[in-house]
Write an enzyme that holds these catalytic residues in place. Structure first.
Site, PDB file in Angstrom:
ATOM      1  N   ASN A 210       0.747  -0.997   0.312  1.00 41.00           N
ATOM      2  CA  ASN A 210      -0.344   0.301   0.094  1.00 41.00           C
ATOM      3  C   ASN A 210       0.811   1.115   0.417  1.00 41.00           C
ATOM      4  O   ASN A 210       2.102   1.157   0.017  1.00 41.00           O
ATOM      5  CB  ASN A 210      -0.605  -0.485   1.403  1.00 41.00           C
ATOM      6  N   ASP A 279      -4.959  -5.905   4.825  1.00 40.23           N
ATOM      7  CA  ASP A 279      -5.428  -6.824   4.798  1.00 40.23           C
ATOM      8  C   ASP A 279      -5.853  -8.398   5.165  1.00 40.23           C
ATOM      9  O   ASP A 279      -6.940  -8.864   5.533  1.00 40.23           O
ATOM     10  CB  ASP A 279      -7.355  -6.026   4.649  1.00 40.23           C
TER      11      ASP A 279
HETATM   12  N1  CTP Z   1      -5.375  -3.501  11.729  1.00 36.08           N
HETATM   13  C1  CTP Z   1      -3.810  -4.093  12.691  1.00 36.08           C
HETATM   14  N2  CTP Z   1      -4.193  -4.845  12.259  1.00 36.08           N
HETATM   15  C2  CTP Z   1      -4.657  -5.418  10.448  1.00 36.08           C
HETATM   16  C3  CTP Z   1      -5.653  -4.685   9.802  1.00 36.08           C
HETATM   17  C4  CTP Z   1      -5.851  -3.320  10.250  1.00 36.08           C
HETATM   18  O1  CTP Z   1      -3.411  -3.803  13.705  1.00 36.08           O
HETATM   19  N3  CTP Z   1      -5.467  -6.740  10.288  1.00 36.08           N
HETATM   20  C5  CTP Z   1      -4.567  -1.050  12.277  1.00 36.08           C
HETATM   21  C6  CTP Z   1      -4.340  -1.000  11.733  1.00 36.08           C
HETATM   22  O2  CTP Z   1      -3.012  -0.851  12.362  1.00 36.08           O
HETATM   23  C7  CTP Z   1      -4.923   0.726  12.603  1.00 36.08           C
HETATM   24  C8  CTP Z   1      -6.120   0.464  12.363  1.00 36.08           C
HETATM   25  O3  CTP Z   1      -6.259  -1.492  12.473  1.00 36.08           O
HETATM   26  O4  CTP Z   1      -3.980   1.005  13.065  1.00 36.08           O
HETATM   27  C9  CTP Z   1      -7.413   0.804  11.517  1.00 36.08           C
HETATM   28  O5  CTP Z   1      -6.468  -0.478  10.466  1.00 36.08           O
HETATM   29  P1  CTP Z   1      -7.685  -0.428   9.076  1.00 36.08           P
HETATM   30  O6  CTP Z   1      -7.424  -0.943   8.031  1.00 36.08           O
HETATM   31  O7  CTP Z   1      -8.031   1.084   8.658  1.00 36.08           O
HETATM   32  O8  CTP Z   1      -8.652  -1.129  10.042  1.00 36.08           O
HETATM   33  P2  CTP Z   1      -9.840  -2.185   9.190  1.00 36.08           P
HETATM   34  O9  CTP Z   1      -9.650  -3.359  10.507  1.00 36.08           O
HETATM   35  O10 CTP Z   1      -8.940  -2.889   8.214  1.00 36.08           O
HETATM   36  O11 CTP Z   1     -10.800  -1.888   8.392  1.00 36.08           O
HETATM   37  P3  CTP Z   1     -11.490  -1.946   7.272  1.00 36.08           P
HETATM   38  O12 CTP Z   1     -11.187  -2.865   6.224  1.00 36.08           O
HETATM   39  O13 CTP Z   1     -13.668  -1.655   7.682  1.00 36.08           O
HETATM   40  O14 CTP Z   1     -10.899  -0.276   6.947  1.00 36.08           O
END
Ligand code: CTP
Length: 417
Positions: A210, A279
């Site tokens: 990313n 993700d």
């Molecule tokens: N995060 C994490 N582990 C993951 C994904 C996210 O610890 N596998 C943490 C990121 O470091 C950040 C927070 O969660 O501090 C939010 O990340 P984000 O990618 O915005 O959240 P998601 O859980 O991926 O939610 P969505 O896909 O609905 O945006």
């Protein structure tokens, strides 16, 4: 607050007048000290008119409206009453004198006598800048905690092109503001920070990644360290230099990041999850480089949620801060994430805005807690890092000690928790 600008003898001395104005815009009381050589380039009168103060031009009475007896100790008084000393432009000569503790005029004497933070913004010919003697002097000064605002590259007054041009005023002002706000309010804390964007391999040469540059997380690490915390930085790949005095654990994948975070969690009192975590990862990783042969469908599987694992393993008193980069319905998604993830706060980033966020040096965020949404102004990531740490520290304060303005922006999202 009082800031002393030291002007030394370089062509860029004329730029110091503008610097004085820019510092004054931040409500700073600016005083100017000039070396003998600087006065060949710009008149003390310019600075006297701008600052409303006498400009100090020598160790003895000249340039001062006080008598000899007073001026004999003036440099000590000036050194003790200033909150920061910024030397801009700083010639190769003053850097050498500072590195060796030479005190043969007002400015160099003041440098030795002050305990305030010292900042230098060098400007010189590119060969002088690159000379090992200059570089060694800079290293000596950096090791003594002198803050160096590196020169820019470009067309130099001597006709050459290269590094040596005085940094832009805003970079110098930012350095001054950051040392003035230097507080040791994180002593005793161990801050575990994640930064950068994790990568998930498709084959030996390709990955899913990313756009995260890691700049925000690194700025947080640097600021927390400066404010007295022990800092552990779990970093996905970035192009950034590791901040000084920070323990850096390099990782690549989400799984590695999770393992590194969980293995250090028992030491952490504050966890800041600034990393952009992948993700999804490919369900299978090809052993050999994938060849092009018609359409390709990738099967992905979700990665583990590190933040959720941290929240699950939290110890009493531990603060957990997440980050969220959103492109639409920013506040609503932020609130949802805060509650869903069980963090103490989310630093909410609207990445659809021009000029801030990914890869940029600037950012504008909302600090979202269960009952407050604090919009922080658009700032450089370094400045913002300090503001975010300020907000994190307010979470340590009992609620009844929060001032009214702290709760002005309150959002009624607490009930949903
Ligand atoms: N995060 C994490 N582990 C993951 C994904 C996210 O610890 N596998 C943490 C990121 O470091 C950040 C927070 O969660 O501090 C939010 O990340 P984000 O990618 O915005 O959240 P998601 O859980 O991926 O939610 P969505 O896909 O609905 O945006």
């Amino acid at each position: 607050m009082k800031v002393t600008v030291g002007v030394t003898g370089g062509i860029a001395a004329y730029k110091s007048a503008e610097l004085v104005r820019d510092l004054q815009k931040h409500a700073l009381d600016v005083h100017v000290v000039m070396t003998q050589a600087a006065q060949h380039f710009i008149q003390p009168l310019t600075f006297a008119a701008l600052t409303g103060h006498t400009v100090t031009t020598g160790l003895w009475a000249e340039g001062s409206d006080q008598g000899d007896a007073a001026s004999a100790i003036e440099h000590i008084d000036a050194a003790q009453t200033t909150d920061a000393l910024v030397i801009a432009p700083a010639t190769a000569d003053i850097l050498a004198k500072m590195a060796h503790g030479i005190a043969d005029d007002f400015l160099t004497t003041m440098v030795l006598a002050t305990t305030a933070p010292v900042i230098v913004a060098p400007a010189m010919n590119v060969n002088m800048w690159n000379h090992p003697a200059t570089q060694a002097n800079l290293e000596t000064l950096a090791n003594r905690n002198v803050r160096i605002v590196a020169p820019d590259s470009g067309y130099l007054a001597c006709g050459m092109i290269g590094a040596g041009r005085l940094a832009e005023n805003n970079a110098i002002v930012e350095a001054v503001l950051s040392v003035l706000h230097h507080r040791i309010d994180l002593a005793g804390e161990t801050v575990l920070i994640t930064a950068g964007g994790t990568r998930e391999a498709l084959d030996p040469v390709r990955f899913l990644g990313n756009r995260s540059s890691g700049k925000m997380g690194y700025a947080m690490a640097e600021a927390a360290q400066r404010r007295g915390a022990r800092v552990i930085l779990v970093s996905a790949p970035t192009a950034l230099r590791a901040p000084a005095n920070v323990e850096v654990i390099p990782v690549v994948t989400t799984e590695q990041m999770r393992d590194a975070v969980l293995s250090r969690l028992d030491q952490a009192t504050i966890v800041i999850k600034a990393a952009a975590v992948a993700d999804y990862r490919p369900r299978a990783q090809a052993d050999q480089k994938l060849r092009r042969s018609g359409p390709l469908t990738l099967e992905l599987e979700p990665t583990e949620d590190i933040l959720a694992a941290v929240v699950k393993a939290r110890r009493p008193g531990m603060l957990i801060i997440g980050f969220a980069a959103e492109t639409q319905d920013v506040l609503a998604h932020g609130r949802d994430k805060l509650l869903r993830k069980g963090a103490d706060a989310i630093v909410l980033n609207d990445v659809s805005r021009e000029g801030v966020g990914f890869d940029s040096d600037r950012n504008a965020v909302t600090f979202l807690t269960r009952d407050r949404a604090i919009e922080l102004p658009e700032l450089t990531k370094r400045e913002l890092a300090d503001q975010i740490l300020d907000e994190i520290l307010t979470l340590r304060r009992p609620r009844h000690l929060l001032s009214e303005s702290d709760t002005d922006l309150s959002l009624s999202i607490g009930e949903q928790a």
